[in-house]
Design an enzyme around this catalytic site. Structure first.
Site, PDB file in Angstrom:
ATOM      1  N   ARG A   1       0.865  -1.194   0.000  1.00 17.66           N
ATOM      2  CA  ARG A   1       0.000   0.000   0.000  1.00 17.66           C
ATOM      3  C   ARG A   1       0.895   1.234   0.000  1.00 17.66           C
ATOM      4  O   ARG A   1       1.623   1.485   0.950  1.00 17.66           O
ATOM      5  CB  ARG A   1      -0.908  -0.010   1.224  1.00 17.66           C
ATOM      6  CG  ARG A   1      -1.956   1.093   1.261  1.00 17.66           C
ATOM      7  CD  ARG A   1      -2.889   0.863   2.451  1.00 17.66           C
ATOM      8  NE  ARG A   1      -3.995   1.809   2.483  1.00 17.66           N
ATOM      9  CZ  ARG A   1      -3.979   2.961   3.139  1.00 17.66           C
ATOM     10  NH1 ARG A   1      -2.895   3.312   3.830  1.00 17.66           N
ATOM     11  NH2 ARG A   1      -5.013   3.766   3.117  1.00 17.66           N
TER      12      ARG A   1
ATOM     13  N   ASP B   1      -4.980  -0.798  -4.845  1.00 13.53           N
ATOM     14  CA  ASP B   1      -5.537   0.207  -5.774  1.00 13.53           C
ATOM     15  C   ASP B   1      -4.999   0.141  -7.214  1.00 13.53           C
ATOM     16  O   ASP B   1      -5.775   0.215  -8.163  1.00 13.53           O
ATOM     17  CB  ASP B   1      -5.303   1.641  -5.276  1.00 13.53           C
ATOM     18  CG  ASP B   1      -6.083   1.969  -4.025  1.00 13.53           C
ATOM     19  OD1 ASP B   1      -6.984   1.177  -3.659  1.00 13.53           O
ATOM     20  OD2 ASP B   1      -5.793   2.992  -3.390  1.00 13.53           O
TER      21      ASP B   1
ATOM     22  N   LYS C   1      -5.605   5.167   8.446  1.00 12.03           N
ATOM     23  CA  LYS C   1      -6.606   5.563   7.468  1.00 12.03           C
ATOM     24  C   LYS C   1      -7.608   6.493   8.134  1.00 12.03           C
ATOM     25  O   LYS C   1      -7.917   6.332   9.321  1.00 12.03           O
ATOM     26  CB  LYS C   1      -7.327   4.322   6.923  1.00 12.03           C
ATOM     27  CG  LYS C   1      -8.273   4.604   5.767  1.00 12.03           C
ATOM     28  CD  LYS C   1      -8.855   3.304   5.214  1.00 12.03           C
ATOM     29  CE  LYS C   1      -9.765   3.572   4.036  1.00 12.03           C
ATOM     30  NZ  LYS C   1     -10.329   2.315   3.483  1.00 12.03           N
TER      31      LYS C   1
ATOM     32  N   VAL D   1      -1.661  -3.763  10.112  1.00  7.91           N
ATOM     33  CA  VAL D   1      -0.761  -2.760   9.540  1.00  7.91           C
ATOM     34  C   VAL D   1       0.264  -2.342  10.600  1.00  7.91           C
ATOM     35  O   VAL D   1       1.352  -2.876  10.693  1.00  7.91           O
ATOM     36  CB  VAL D   1      -1.534  -1.528   9.007  1.00  7.91           C
ATOM     37  CG1 VAL D   1      -0.594  -0.631   8.199  1.00  7.91           C
ATOM     38  CG2 VAL D   1      -2.720  -1.939   8.160  1.00  7.91           C
TER      39      VAL D   1
ATOM     40  N   LYS E   1     -23.437 -12.427  31.802  1.00  9.82           N
ATOM     41  CA  LYS E   1     -24.562 -12.751  32.670  1.00  9.82           C
ATOM     42  C   LYS E   1     -25.421 -11.508  32.868  1.00  9.82           C
ATOM     43  O   LYS E   1     -24.938 -10.379  32.856  1.00  9.82           O
ATOM     44  CB  LYS E   1     -24.110 -13.284  34.028  1.00  9.82           C
ATOM     45  CG  LYS E   1     -23.511 -12.240  34.950  1.00  9.82           C
ATOM     46  CD  LYS E   1     -23.763 -12.546  36.422  1.00  9.82           C
ATOM     47  CE  LYS E   1     -25.197 -12.421  36.825  1.00  9.82           C
ATOM     48  NZ  LYS E   1     -25.666 -11.007  36.985  1.00  9.82           N
TER      49      LYS E   1
ATOM     50  N   CYS F   1     -25.152  -9.207  41.356  1.00  8.37           N
ATOM     51  CA  CYS F   1     -23.718  -8.913  41.324  1.00  8.37           C
ATOM     52  C   CYS F   1     -22.909 -10.014  41.998  1.00  8.37           C
ATOM     53  O   CYS F   1     -21.845 -10.405  41.512  1.00  8.37           O
ATOM     54  CB  CYS F   1     -23.447  -7.570  41.992  1.00  8.37           C
ATOM     55  SG  CYS F   1     -24.274  -6.171  41.178  1.00  8.37           S
TER      56      CYS F   1
END
Length: 531
Positions: free
Chosen positions: A47, A78, A145, A205, A367, A444
């Site tokens: 690229r 490209d 990008k 990348v 949960k 909890c």
């Protein structure tokens, strides 16, 4: 580029997209690429957005010469002219590039053509026009990008929708955009369609190109992908083995784990809401675990290295940076993560926070009560009233099974009957007592019990005992943690001194501390439904 009609079979598992501007000081481009190839990169896309054609062609030729020594194909980003002139294996197109149908006419039949997709419509069009593979993303925000435009970041959920569009087409898919060593496990587990269609690879990348040690980074990514790929057929929530799920087998495994928790004494790291910290710590100790409540982001890497379980409960929706870091580091250390999205349907902020967390790391268990599970499943069948539920599901089994498949984890729906599923099996547990719902934070502390038992099961997986039913099986661990709390609640409610919720909580902690394997075996009420 080959001019014959035979299209190369490509391994897309670790797809490197180059970025010379990211190279660290002292590291040359070709040195970085070669180290990455030795580390396990299987495809390289060149690229180059800022160079003239002649320089691009020179870079492409050098890259192809190097990659050919490792039998790795090179794709050109490209530029169809550069792909043709260099003899590259193919090209990758963006949505604003030349239409795929025209590119296909210009290139030989052997050319591999990929397309960037951000929406389901993009994916459907790519399939229709004959793409060989698609790049799904951006999954996360990325510095390589511009993804500031609305819709540029599709996230995990968007990737799932696009994968659904590829079902049965033979078109391969890689996730791209912000994918790195920290979030790759979540990316792989999360980017799976509702019917199980998964990624063929991840595109990376900066994590490799900016690394001073690209070999080590690529190796880590490649090993993670291979381990995930090998585990897909066994289900994402099982660390090692899956038992045959029967009433008797589940009860026996739960009874065994009662003693296992006390033997291995797992560290139970809890980032939980302020209302329940003290009683959650006391419940952990009573069960046999070792509690630590640590929220600071800087502590998470060290704590994740200690065997045990992690509970992330965002009832008071703070310490988000700590929650993000804790989950990421737990994933890297293969430590079970229990996510309790308290009141997730109550506000848009809670929903956005849940999405942010679930995009960053892979839960082992989700949960919640009916309203919370309904909110995550995008169901309007159950309404929320703050952190409470109004009503229930007509088919709770279907809801938990579907959500487990979506998130590739165990899902527990708590209530008078507890439903839990790994996406295939549904286990219904009917122990407990109504008074449990009258104390603050009952849900909890259920999360605490589950994290404790999952932590113990994951430790047991590293020291397997012959014939054991619980070596790393998270579905059994969730069932065991749920049974431990609900059976202790039944026993506490039956005590003479318990006259209401005020006297019930101390009795509950006592009963958790005294819980025996025999009590579990003799009391557990279990039903099993398997597809």
């Amino acid at each position: 580029m080959s001019t014959d009609n035979v299209k190369r079979v490509v391994d897309f598992s670790l797809y490197l997209v180059t970025g010379r501007n990211l190279l660290p000081h002292g590291k040359s481009y070709l040195t970085c690429i070669e180290e990455a190839l030795r580390g396990g990169v299987t495809v390289v896309q060149v690229r180059e957005k800022e160079v003239e054609t002649a320089e691009f062609l020179e870079i492409a030729n050098d890259t192809i010469a190097l990659c050919s020594r490792y039998n790795v194909p090179v794709i050109i980003n490209d530029r169809i002219d550069v792909a043709l002139a260099s003899g590259a294996a193919g090209v990758h197109l963006g949505q604003s590039d030349m239409p795929l149908a025209i590119v296909r006419k210009l290139l030989p039949p052997s050319a591999i053509i990929g397309v960037s997709c951000t929406t389901r419509e993009h994916a459907l069009k790519a399939v229709e026009e004959g793409a060989d593979y698609v790049g799904l993303g951006a999954i996360y925000a990325t510095r390589t990008k511009d993804v500031s435009a609305p819709g540029s970041v599709c996230g995990i959920a968007g990737a799932r929708a696009m994968l659904g569009a590829l079902e049965g087409t033979g078109v391969k898919a890689v996730a791209i955009g912000g994918v790195n060593s920290k979030n790759v496990l979540r990316t792989l587990h999360g980017c799976v369609s509702s019917t199980g269609h998964a990624l063929d690879g991840v595109a990376v990348v900066s994590d490799i190109m900016a690394s001073p040690e690209p070999y080590a980074t690529a190796s880590c990514l490649a090993q993670t992908f291979c381990a995930w790929s090998a585990a897909v057929s066994r289900g994402p929530a099982a660390f090692l083995v899956k038992a045959q799920y029967t009433r008797e087998g589940i009860a026996a495994a739960a009874a065994t784990l009662v003693d296992t928790v006390r033997r291995v004494r797992p560290l139970v790291h809890q980032i939980t809401n302020n209302v329940v910290k003290t009683q959650s710590a006391n419940v952990t100790l009573a069960l046999g675990g070792s509690p630590i409540m640590a929220e600071a982001e800087a502590e998470q890497a060290d704590l994740a290295r200690v065997p045990g379980g992690l509970l992330i409960n965002y009832g008071t929706v703070d310490a988000i940076d700590g929650m993000l870091a804790a989950g990421i580091h737990a994933n890297q250390n293969r430590k079970p993560v229990v996510f309790d999205p308290v009141g997730v349907g109550a506000t848009s902020f809670r929903r956005a926070t849940a999405a942010k967390l679930l995009d960053a790391w892979q839960p082992t268990v989700i949960k919640g009560n009916a309203a919370e599970i309904g909110a995550l499943a995008d169901s309007e069948e159950v309404k929320a009233q703050g952190v409470d539920s109004l009503g229930g599901f007509k088919d709770a089994s279907a809801v938990v099974r579907s959500l487990a498949r979506t998130h590739r984890c165990i899902v527990l729906l708590s209530g008078p009957t507890d439903y839990l599923s790994d996406g295939s099996t549904v286990i219904r547990l009917s122990n407990g007592h109504a008074i449990l719902g009258q104390i603050t934070g009952a849900g909890c502390v259920l999360g605490t019990a589950i994290a404790t038992y999952c932590g113990a099961a994951s430790i047991a997986a590293s020291e397997p005992c012959e014939g054991s039913l619980v070596n790393g099986d998270m579905l059994l661990a969730v069932a065991a943690g749920t049974l431990a709390l609900t059976i202790a609640a039944q026993r506490a409610a039956g005590r003479k001194e318990v006259r209401g919720p005020g006297t019930f909580l101390p009795a509950l902690i006592d009963e958790l501390a005294m819980l025996s394997p025999g009590a579990v075996l003799g009391t557990a009420t279990i039903d099993v439904e398997t597809e």
